[in-house]
Design a protein around this motif. Structure first.
Motif, PDB file in Angstrom:
ATOM      1  N   ALA A  60      23.937  24.475  58.905  1.00  0.00           N
ATOM      2  CA  ALA A  60      22.557  24.621  58.434  1.00  0.00           C
ATOM      3  C   ALA A  60      22.534  25.246  57.057  1.00  0.00           C
ATOM      4  CB  ALA A  60      21.757  25.478  59.405  1.00  0.00           C
ATOM      5  N   LEU A  61      21.511  24.838  56.306  1.00  0.00           N
ATOM      6  CA  LEU A  61      21.283  25.394  54.972  1.00  0.00           C
ATOM      7  C   LEU A  61      19.979  26.168  55.055  1.00  0.00           C
ATOM      8  CD1 LEU A  61      21.909  25.316  51.850  1.00  0.00           C
ATOM      9  CD2 LEU A  61      20.488  23.283  51.762  1.00  0.00           C
ATOM     10  N   LEU A  62      20.001  27.415  54.673  1.00  0.00           N
ATOM     11  CA  LEU A  62      18.768  28.193  54.735  1.00  0.00           C
ATOM     12  C   LEU A  62      18.514  28.864  53.398  1.00  0.00           C
ATOM     13  CD1 LEU A  62      16.428  29.169  56.494  1.00  0.00           C
ATOM     14  CD2 LEU A  62      17.822  31.148  57.127  1.00  0.00           C
ATOM     15  N   LYS A  63      17.318  28.642  52.890  1.00  0.00           N
ATOM     16  CA  LYS A  63      16.954  29.252  51.603  1.00  0.00           C
ATOM     17  C   LYS A  63      15.866  30.288  51.821  1.00  0.00           C
ATOM     18  CE  LYS A  63      17.934  25.004  49.096  1.00  0.00           C
ATOM     19  NZ  LYS A  63      17.316  23.951  48.293  1.00  0.00           N
ATOM     20  N   GLY A  64      15.453  30.873  50.735  1.00  0.00           N
ATOM     21  CA  GLY A  64      14.411  31.897  50.806  1.00  0.00           C
ATOM     22  C   GLY A  64      13.042  31.269  51.012  1.00  0.00           C
ATOM     23  N   ARG A  65      12.121  32.088  51.433  1.00  0.00           N
ATOM     24  CA  ARG A  65      10.769  31.656  51.755  1.00  0.00           C
ATOM     25  C   ARG A  65      10.132  30.763  50.687  1.00  0.00           C
ATOM     26  NH1 ARG A  65       6.372  33.507  54.558  1.00  0.00           N
ATOM     27  NH2 ARG A  65       7.472  35.181  55.609  1.00  0.00           N
ATOM     28  N   SER A  66      10.299  31.116  49.440  1.00  0.00           N
ATOM     29  CA  SER A  66       9.587  30.395  48.376  1.00  0.00           C
ATOM     30  C   SER A  66      10.119  28.976  48.160  1.00  0.00           C
ATOM     31  CB  SER A  66       9.676  31.168  47.063  1.00  0.00           C
ATOM     32  OG  SER A  66      11.016  31.234  46.669  1.00  0.00           O
ATOM     33  N   ASN A  67      11.173  28.603  48.900  1.00  0.00           N
ATOM     34  CA  ASN A  67      11.714  27.255  48.772  1.00  0.00           C
ATOM     35  C   ASN A  67      11.149  26.277  49.788  1.00  0.00           C
ATOM     36  OD1 ASN A  67      14.009  27.536  46.712  1.00  0.00           O
ATOM     37  ND2 ASN A  67      14.244  29.292  48.070  1.00  0.00           N
ATOM     38  N   TYR A  68      10.245  26.771  50.643  1.00  0.00           N
ATOM     39  CA  TYR A  68       9.727  25.893  51.681  1.00  0.00           C
ATOM     40  C   TYR A  68       8.219  25.667  51.514  1.00  0.00           C
ATOM     41  CZ  TYR A  68      14.235  26.490  53.864  1.00  0.00           C
ATOM     42  OH  TYR A  68      15.578  26.494  54.100  1.00  0.00           O
ATOM     43  N   GLU A  72       5.986  13.134  54.357  1.00  0.00           N
ATOM     44  CA  GLU A  72       7.262  12.476  54.658  1.00  0.00           C
ATOM     45  C   GLU A  72       8.404  13.438  54.948  1.00  0.00           C
ATOM     46  OE1 GLU A  72       7.807  10.567  50.994  1.00  0.00           O
ATOM     47  OE2 GLU A  72       5.930   9.436  51.148  1.00  0.00           O
ATOM     48  N   THR A  73       8.378  14.588  54.308  1.00  0.00           N
ATOM     49  CA  THR A  73       9.564  15.451  54.360  1.00  0.00           C
ATOM     50  C   THR A  73       9.849  15.965  55.768  1.00  0.00           C
ATOM     51  OG1 THR A  73      10.593  17.460  53.541  1.00  0.00           O
ATOM     52  CG2 THR A  73       8.202  17.485  53.674  1.00  0.00           C
ATOM     53  N   GLN A  74      11.140  16.036  56.070  1.00  0.00           N
ATOM     54  CA  GLN A  74      11.580  16.598  57.352  1.00  0.00           C
ATOM     55  C   GLN A  74      11.780  18.100  57.226  1.00  0.00           C
ATOM     56  OE1 GLN A  74      12.239  14.813  60.340  1.00  0.00           O
ATOM     57  NE2 GLN A  74      11.102  13.248  59.204  1.00  0.00           N
ATOM     58  N   THR A  75      12.336  18.506  56.074  1.00  0.00           N
ATOM     59  CA  THR A  75      12.750  19.903  55.926  1.00  0.00           C
ATOM     60  C   THR A  75      11.701  20.768  55.227  1.00  0.00           C
ATOM     61  OG1 THR A  75      13.724  19.505  53.765  1.00  0.00           O
ATOM     62  CG2 THR A  75      15.152  19.179  55.683  1.00  0.00           C
ATOM     63  N   GLU A  84      13.814  19.082  47.362  1.00  0.00           N
ATOM     64  CA  GLU A  84      13.724  17.618  47.427  1.00  0.00           C
ATOM     65  C   GLU A  84      12.789  17.058  46.355  1.00  0.00           C
ATOM     66  OE1 GLU A  84      12.426  16.500  51.322  1.00  0.00           O
ATOM     67  OE2 GLU A  84      14.104  17.485  52.331  1.00  0.00           O
ATOM     68  N   LEU A  85      11.916  17.898  45.830  1.00  0.00           N
ATOM     69  CA  LEU A  85      10.914  17.447  44.852  1.00  0.00           C
ATOM     70  C   LEU A  85      11.515  17.351  43.466  1.00  0.00           C
ATOM     71  CD1 LEU A  85       7.908  19.649  45.974  1.00  0.00           C
ATOM     72  CD2 LEU A  85       7.872  17.164  45.829  1.00  0.00           C
ATOM     73  N   THR A  86      12.475  16.429  43.309  1.00  0.00           N
ATOM     74  CA  THR A  86      13.173  16.368  42.029  1.00  0.00           C
ATOM     75  C   THR A  86      12.275  15.844  40.917  1.00  0.00           C
ATOM     76  OG1 THR A  86      14.007  14.263  42.807  1.00  0.00           O
ATOM     77  CG2 THR A  86      15.506  16.121  42.931  1.00  0.00           C
ATOM     78  N   LYS A  89      10.952  26.470  61.111  1.00  0.00           N
ATOM     79  CA  LYS A  89      11.888  25.473  61.639  1.00  0.00           C
ATOM     80  C   LYS A  89      13.273  25.656  61.037  1.00  0.00           C
ATOM     81  CE  LYS A  89       8.622  21.727  62.190  1.00  0.00           C
ATOM     82  NZ  LYS A  89       8.304  20.468  61.529  1.00  0.00           N
ATOM     83  N   ALA A  90      13.299  25.899  59.719  1.00  0.00           N
ATOM     84  CA  ALA A  90      14.596  26.092  59.051  1.00  0.00           C
ATOM     85  C   ALA A  90      15.303  27.312  59.641  1.00  0.00           C
ATOM     86  CB  ALA A  90      14.391  26.260  57.559  1.00  0.00           C
TER      87      ALA A  90
END
Lengths: 648, 146
Positions: A105-113, A146-149, A154-156, A190-191
């Motif tokens: 699993a990849l887990l980032k900080g709150r501001s990344n979700y 659309e996004t799952q995560t 992903e918003l390149t 979820k992450a």
């Protein structure tokens, strides 16, 4: 528990799984040694501090034992980029080679979700009528379906610093937690759940410390479950830890709180004019507070500053009004969800402000910094050694700290003391590069003293021009001060025909791409460019550094640490300033040689390296490059290296 | 004032083509003096020699590091060791003379180190310097390096 050392060694063998699955893979001695030491640390549930010079292959060296350990592993890296690189590139390679069935699993900080609640709010009521913002919001809205995560990464197709992002992500302050109407669909939640169920989780240092220092809630379940902790880029930990174990309170937070409260007053609590009046008063006083400081951004010692009579009465007024607001709001609890939430934030800010005004507390640095609009007070512990030692040696767990730059003068004393890891095992592995052949270090003659600013500017320019021309660009000029960087950015382009790129013109990633693409550019950057940059091959073969990277003496945290060191009878220069500068310079030097075939020149325009008794500490800590003081010889080295390359 | 002449063995080897054998000895003595916190002035015959010596010292193993400066660089009081072909700017205790003559400012030093190299020409020059000290009323001490 069975030892994993044999399995780890087998993985690296010449006919082993890595060699079979990864094209061109050949284990290096230092890599094997590191992997074996990490395997031992995991076997023995012990603590290892390991420096592995550039090119050792340390990522594979920790991934293999981590994946074969059969335990729950947390890997923490320095930045989001490195996290992604590890998770999307290195880990898949490794799990495929080892046929590992583990859950990752990849887990980032709150501001990344993505925060679904805030997105919904702001799509319905666009906060500011700005075309770019509106366009970004609508793009995000489409992606949200659309996004799952929900990972913002992903918003390149949206700028990294898009103004829309703060409106569609949450902070600990504005997250409604269990009260959120879309709690069940929360991407962050979820992450986190996925991370908890995984065998191996990749996080970054910020996230790790946010969790450890309980600066964010709801994630605290993760760390206790882990058996093995691996920190890459571990040299960053001491400063980050101090940051997270500290406290801060900012005028921005207070004003945001006032604004949210004001909004509640206009809606749910319309019948409460007194509340609105006091809220406005707090907001006004917070603004007045900022005006007590000069317009130009600065930072300084809050312990001293807060003693000034005017500041004292300012703080007293603000504290009193906040107390009043607290009492009045308390009486209205239960009437508005938004207001109740504000009450919690107010309580937190109030207690933080109290802590920051308590100047009797020893062992902490109290300091402030200002931006044009805002003001932040910081409380930073001078040492986190004791706290961190408790964390690390608390349970039967394995801890690995690794980086290319941990040692000073061939030892780990400085790092281990900072982190409270005196009892850890340590390992120092040299880089496999032949620095004597591959790199030349030049400290030019007759430079002015570093404090002779104007003379130094000219000297630096005159030194740089022939070198840049001879090397046909492909050069980083790294600066310890913005002032020098700015000056050079103004004058250099007129003096050379190579293109000049300047930090700040655009994002770091775009600048680096451009630098590689142009193939003859000069990139001017400050310390933030020193770390984590990986330009392989000939694209970067000249690094010019303006000055030994001693931290600015007006840095309040540095001052406080130095004070503490002399109180303990130490030599603050040797104990605090010098090791920090050594680590920082090692990072800068590490940019140059990234591969066995790289050749390059490092020019340090600071005569203190030659003329001061502490020069040997730097030399002992840097890779063993050839040394010269002769610019002619340096130009010759450049010519030879380019000739050798042409004949290849 | 104490003057010592270090006599080099006939077969003393030079460490590298551009460094004469007695320079190596000079650097060893200089390192000893630096470790004893003496401030050292190394006088060379000309600028080129000073640069060569500067380059060589800078290439020493870090364990044998000797902080030094050329004239016109370094801290206001100078580094612990100065290499120069010009008169010294500061007061220093020890002069290591790698020039051909006894400099006019020799008297400003409490200690002077001189060399008698194996090379005939240089040996003759050393003899002249020895006489010069005698004329100044100083009897140099002869030191054997065997």
């Amino acid at each position: 528990m069975a030892s994993i050392r044999k399995e780890v060694a087998a993985a690296f063998r010449s006919e082993g799984p890595l060699a079979r699955h990864i094209a061109g893979f050949r284990a290096r001695n230092a890599q094997l040694q590191l992997a074996d030491s990490i395997a031992q640390a995991i076997d023995n549930q012990s603590v290892l501090v390991a420096e592995a010079g550039t090119g050792t292959g340390k990522t594979f060296a920790y991934l293999v034992p981590a994946l074969l350990s059969g335990q729950k592993v947390l890997i923490s890296t320095g930045t989001k980029n490195l996290q992604e690189q590890l998770f999307h590139r290195d880990l898949p390679t490794m799990t495929a080679a080892l046929a590992s069935p583990l859950q990752l699993a990849l887990l980032k900080g709150r501001s990344n979700y993505l925060c679904l609640y805030r997105l919904e709010q702001h799509v319905a009521h666009v906060p500011v009528a700005e075309p770019q913002l509106m366009q970004d919001l609508s793009l995000i809205n489409k992606w949200a379906a659309e996004t799952q995560t929900g990972d913002i990464g992903e918003l390149t197709y949206i700028a990294e610093d898009s103004k829309a992002l703060p409106y569609v992500t949450s902070t600990t302050d504005n997250c409604l937690g269990k009260d959120c109407p879309v709690y069940e669909n929360c991407h962050l939640l979820k992450a986190r759940k996925k991370a908890q169920a995984a065998d191996l989780v990749v996080v970054n240092h910020h996230l790790f410390f946010a969790d450890l220092a309980i600066k964010d809630t709801g994630f605290g379940e993760l760390l206790p479950q882990m058996d093995v902790f691996v920190f890459d880029e571990a040299h960053q930990l001491p400063d980050l830890a101090c940051d997270y174990f500290g406290e801060h309170v900012s005028s921005r937070q207070l004003l945001e709180l006032c604004r949210d409260l004001d909004l509640a007053c206009k809606t749910d609590l319309r019948d409460h004019p007194q509340l609105r009046k006091i809220t406005d008063k707090v907001a006004q006083q917070v603004k007045d507070w900022r005006l007590q400081f000069p317009v130009e951004p600065e930072r300084g010692n809050w312990r001293e500053r807060s003693q000034q009579p005017q500041m004292q009465s300012m703080m007293q007024r603000l504290t009193e009004t906040m107390d009043l607001l607290y009492q009045v709001l308390k009486e209205s609890l239960g009437r508005s969800e938004a207001a109740d939430h504000c009450f919690e934030r107010l309580a937190q800010n109030r207690s933080r402000l109290q802590k920051l005004n308590d100047t009797s507390k020893p062992d902490v640095s109290l300091w402030y910094d200002t931006s044009r609009m805002h003001l932040t007070l910081h409380l930073t512990p001078l040492s986190i050694a004791e706290k961190f030692r408790e964390v690390v040696f608390a349970g039967q767990k394995s801890w690995i700290f690794t980086s290319a730059t941990l040692s000073v003068d061939g030892g780990f004393v400085h790092y281990q003391q900072q982190m409270g890891l005196e009892q850890a095992d340590s390992l120092l592995l040299d880089s496999p590069f032949d620095y004597q052949q591959q790199a030349l270090l030049c400290v030019p003659r007759y430079l002015p003293e570093p404090h002779q600013h104007q003379a130094m500017q000219q000297a630096l320019l005159q030194t740089a021009i022939p070198l840049i021309q001879a090397n046909q660009g492909r050069c980083f000029m790294l600066f310890t001060s913005h002032r020098m960087l700015k000056w050079m950015a103004d004058v250099l382009p007129e003096q050379i025909r190579q293109p000049v790129l300047v930090q700040g013109q655009t994002s770091k990633r775009v600048l680096l791409d451009k630098f590689v693409q142009l193939d003859d550019a000069v990139l001017l950057g400050t310390s933030s460019f020193w770390e984590g940059v990986d330009v392989r091959g000939d694209a970067l073969s000249l690094v010019i550094i303006d000055k030994l990277p001693f931290a600015s003496p007006d840095d309040p945290l540095l001052q406080a640490r130095m004070e503490a060191s002399s109180k303990q009878g130490g030599d603050p220069f040797a104990a605090v300033q010098l090791p920090q500068a050594v680590i920082s310079l090692k990072q800068g030097v590490g940019r140059l040689i990234r591969d066995v075939t790289d050749r390059g020149v490092l020019v340090i325009c600071d005569n203190r390296l030659v003329t001061r008794p502490y020069g040997d500490v730097f030399l002992k800590s840097l890779p063993p490059m050839q040394r010269t003081r002769d610019l002619t010889r340096t130009l010759q080295f450049i010519a030879d290296k380019d000739a050798a390359k042409r004949s290849d | 004032m104490q003057v010592r002449f270090y006599q080099l063995a006939e077969d003393a080897k030079s460490p590298q083509p551009d460094i004469p054998a007695h320079w190596q000895l000079a650097c060893q003595l200089c390192a000893e003096a630096y470790r004893q916190q003496q401030r050292v002035f190394i006088l060379t015959a000309n600028e080129q020699d000073a640069l060569t010596l500067d380059e060589w010292l800078w290439q020493f193993e870090p364990e044998r590091f000797i902080p030094h400066n050329l004239p016109g660089e370094g801290p206001a009081r100078g580094a612990p060791v100065e290499i120069s072909w010009q008169p010294p700017r500061q007061q220093r205790q020890l002069l290591i003379n790698l020039s051909r003559d006894v400099p006019d400012f020799a008297r400003r030093f409490a200690q002077i180190i001189e060399f008698v190299p194996a090379d005939e020409q240089l040996k003759a020059e050393a003899r002249t310097r020895y006489k010069h000290y005698r004329q100044l009323g100083i009897t140099p001490e002869m030191m054997s390096t065997r």
